[in-house]
Design a protein around this motif. Structure first.
Motif, PDB file in Angstrom:
ATOM      1  N   GLU A  63       0.815  -1.219   0.000  1.00 29.06           N
ATOM      2  CA  GLU A  63       0.000   0.000   0.000  1.00 29.06           C
ATOM      3  C   GLU A  63       0.847   1.267   0.000  1.00 29.06           C
ATOM      4  O   GLU A  63       0.406   2.319  -0.473  1.00 29.06           O
ATOM      5  N   LEU A  64       2.069   1.201   0.540  1.00 24.46           N
ATOM      6  CA  LEU A  64       2.921   2.393   0.643  1.00 24.46           C
ATOM      7  C   LEU A  64       3.806   2.613  -0.571  1.00 24.46           C
ATOM      8  O   LEU A  64       4.359   3.698  -0.745  1.00 24.46           O
ATOM      9  N   LYS A  75       6.075   8.140  -6.301  1.00 25.82           N
ATOM     10  CA  LYS A  75       5.785   9.467  -6.824  1.00 25.82           C
ATOM     11  C   LYS A  75       7.033  10.368  -6.820  1.00 25.82           C
ATOM     12  O   LYS A  75       7.063  11.391  -7.493  1.00 25.82           O
ATOM     13  N   LEU A  78       3.133   5.628  -2.934  1.00 29.32           N
ATOM     14  CA  LEU A  78       3.464   6.925  -2.346  1.00 29.32           C
ATOM     15  C   LEU A  78       4.936   7.270  -2.594  1.00 29.32           C
ATOM     16  O   LEU A  78       5.262   8.401  -2.986  1.00 29.32           O
ATOM     17  N   PHE A  79       5.826   6.301  -2.414  1.00 30.74           N
ATOM     18  CA  PHE A  79       7.248   6.545  -2.620  1.00 30.74           C
ATOM     19  C   PHE A  79       7.602   6.624  -4.103  1.00 30.74           C
ATOM     20  O   PHE A  79       8.551   7.292  -4.490  1.00 30.74           O
TER      21      PHE A  79
END
Length: 353
Positions: free
Chosen positions: A109-110, A116, A113-114
């Motif tokens: 899920e994370l 990006k 985010l990274f």
């Protein structure tokens, strides 16, 4: 195995700051003892010198309680926040690099985010990290590993990558990452000044900036680039600032040795009166205010032979400076009565004796 390696490297990078701090604690203790010994000598000077101005100045130094000042600046509590912030930013920055390389140890899920974060951002982070660690190691060696340096480290790790991302966008893809890395490795003060100048030029704001005096510290003998940088961090950018600075504070915040600091302050005091002409006095054996007042003391209080020789030197100094002899005599009288010069002469003589 790749995930374990990613966690290990991120943890290792983040732990560099507390490890440097722990090894620095012993060096801080030695520096503290040196300053306290210096304070004891200041106390003795206070009993030797008789002028009211000097007595007040010495008492001021004593009342500051160098030990308390040292605790305020270098107490372990002052390091907690910058160590935490620098370690945290470094930890997640290294993890972001692994995620971007396709070796994510994070939950699925994370990962988006990274992802990006652009390659230029990570290149800027790498440059800022390597450059910052080198700077901290240098400070560790010079006994200047302060909490402020750690605060600047985590700030640079955040600000430099953002700036690198913006600036590298103007270059071709083949060199964009190199530019981003170089921007990240540039000290933040220089980088912000460069960006500010470019923006002011584009907006035509150059005429609205107030005029300021250029740094004059480079006129002092022994003032290296590192010393100028160290003094600049203490808001000392001119000879006038240094001439009337608190020696105790400078001993606490820099790696300048006691004798060297007294000599630089002596030179700065004379430079406040003569400017760049001070350099022409060195062949006469005069480097600073201490030597100048010692010459005047021989001219007014020495033996007959000493007075004659000293006056001959003063006459030659007047010719060299292209000033009338009375002006030189007045300058020497002013320096002799300056409480800072009196204090430096007494302390310097006490340390040598």
């Amino acid at each position: 195995m790749e995930h374990l390696l990613a966690w290990a490297l991120a943890t290792l990078a983040a732990s560099l700051y507390p490890l440097l701090y722990l090894s620095y604690c012993r060096a801080v203790g030695l520096n503290r003892q040196e300053v306290l010994d210096f304070i004891e000598k200041v106390n003795r000077v206070n009993t030797v010198l008789s002028t009211q101005e000097t007595r007040g100045k010495s008492s001021m130094f004593c009342r500051q309680h160098a030990s308390t000042m040292f605790d305020i600046k270098y107490a372990w509590r002052a390091y907690v926040l910058p160590l935490f912030l620098a370690s945290t930013v470094t930890f997640f920055g290294v993890l972001a690099g692994f995620v971007k390389a396709g070796h994510s140890p994070l939950p699925v899920e994370l990962v988006p985010l990274f992802n990006k974060l652009s390659p230029a951002f990570l290149a800027g982070f790498a440059g800022a990290f390597l450059s910052g660690i080198w700077e901290l190691i240098r400070r560790h060696r010079r006994f200047e590993f302060s909490p402020d340096a750690l605060h600047r480290m985590w700030h640079s790790l955040l600000a430099a990558p953002l700036t690198a991302t913006l600036l590298s966008a103007a270059f071709k893809e083949e060199v964009a990452l190199i530019v981003a890395f170089g921007v990240g490795a540039t000290p933040w003060r220089e980088l912000s000044d460069l960006v500010s100048e470019q923006v002011r030029g584009l907006l035509r704001l150059t005429g609205s900036r107030p005029q300021e005096e250029a740094s004059t510290l480079h006129h002092l003998q022994g003032m290296t680039r590192e010393l100028i940088h160290s003094f600049k961090e203490e808001e000392i950018t001119s000879t006038e600032h240094l001439a009337y600075a608190d020696p105790i504070t400078l001993l606490l915040t820099s790696n300048v040795k006691i004798f060297q600091l007294l000599d630089l302050i002596s030179q700065a005091l004379l430079h406040c009166y003569l400017g760049e002409k001070c350099e022409s006095l060195r062949p006469f054996g005069i480097r600073g205010a201490i030597e100048a007042t010692e010459l005047w003391t021989r001219a007014t209080q020495g033996t007959q032979e000493e007075r004659v020789k000293a006056m001959e030197v003063l006459n030659e100094i007047a010719k060299t400076l292209e000033l009338p002899v009375p002006a030189i005599q007045n300058l020497m009288t002013v320096l002799l009565k300056d409480p800072h010069v009196v204090f430096l002469r007494g302390l310097g003589g006490f340390l040598r004796g």
